[in-house]
Scaffold this motif. Structure first.
Motif, short mmCIF file in Angstrom:
data_model
loop_
_atom_site.label_atom_id
_atom_site.label_comp_id
_atom_site.label_asym_id
_atom_site.label_seq_id
_atom_site.Cartn_x
_atom_site.Cartn_y
_atom_site.Cartn_z
N THR A 13 0.83 -1.20 0.00
CA THR A 13 0.00 0.00 0.00
C THR A 13 0.87 1.25 0.00
OG1 THR A 13 -1.73 -1.17 1.18
CG2 THR A 13 -1.80 1.22 1.26
N ALA A 14 1.93 1.23 0.78
CA ALA A 14 2.84 2.38 0.81
C ALA A 14 3.56 2.55 -0.52
CB ALA A 14 3.85 2.21 1.94
N GLY A 17 1.13 4.10 -2.88
CA GLY A 17 0.92 5.50 -2.54
C GLY A 17 2.09 6.38 -2.94
N THR A 36 -5.12 3.88 0.59
CA THR A 36 -4.51 3.62 1.89
C THR A 36 -5.58 3.42 2.96
OG1 THR A 36 -2.56 4.90 1.28
CG2 THR A 36 -2.93 4.55 3.62
N THR A 39 -7.42 0.10 2.41
CA THR A 39 -6.61 -1.07 2.73
C THR A 39 -6.57 -1.34 4.22
OG1 THR A 39 -5.24 -0.74 0.78
CG2 THR A 39 -4.31 -2.07 2.54
N TRP A 60 3.95 -0.45 6.37
CA TRP A 60 3.76 0.84 5.71
C TRP A 60 4.86 1.81 6.11
CZ3 TRP A 60 2.58 5.89 7.16
CH2 TRP A 60 2.06 6.70 6.15
N ALA A 91 -1.42 11.00 4.55
CA ALA A 91 -1.40 9.54 4.61
C ALA A 91 -1.16 9.06 6.05
CB ALA A 91 -0.34 8.98 3.68
N VAL A 95 -3.81 6.84 8.01
CA VAL A 95 -3.41 5.53 8.52
C VAL A 95 -3.71 5.42 10.01
CG1 VAL A 95 -1.40 4.10 9.03
CG2 VAL A 95 -1.73 4.98 6.74
#
Length: 105
Positions: A13-14, A17, A36, A39, A60, A91, A95
């Motif tokens: 995911t990171a 992104g 993000t 997920t 991440w 982000a 998160v």
């Protein structure tokens, strides 16, 4: 095994992104942030425990730290410009909010 999958999904995911936040501004940034959030939310819904969200958070963070430091050739994937700082701040906030959302009943 679920911890490893969560860690890898968080890392992927990171990576997505990092590569999306500079493509097609501002749609790339919005897509990276939405992906993000989705997920981390889905990890909690799938596995039902907060521990797995923290494993994804660790994956991440490992990728984000690597993307914000200089590589061997002097490349930097997340720069200190407006787009990079917006991506990092947004982000990280998304998160943290997604990790602490309630998990499945």
């Amino acid at each position: 095994m679920k911890y490893l999958v969560s860690f890898l999904v968080g890392g992927l995911t990171a990576v997505a992104g990092v590569f999306l936040h500079l493509s097609y501004p501002p749609a790339g940034l919005i897509l990276a942030l939405a992906g993000t959030a989705a997920t981390f939310w889905s990890i909690g819904r799938s596995y039902g425990k907060l521990h797995f969200k923290f494993a994804a958070l660790l994956g991440w963070v490992v990728v984000i730290i690597d993307a914000t430091t200089y590589g061997d050739g002097g490349e930097l994937l997340v720069q200190g410009d407006r787009a990079g700082m917006t991506f990092l701040a947004s982000a990280f906030t998304i998160v943290l909010i997604s990790v602490f959302l309630p998990v499945k009943d």
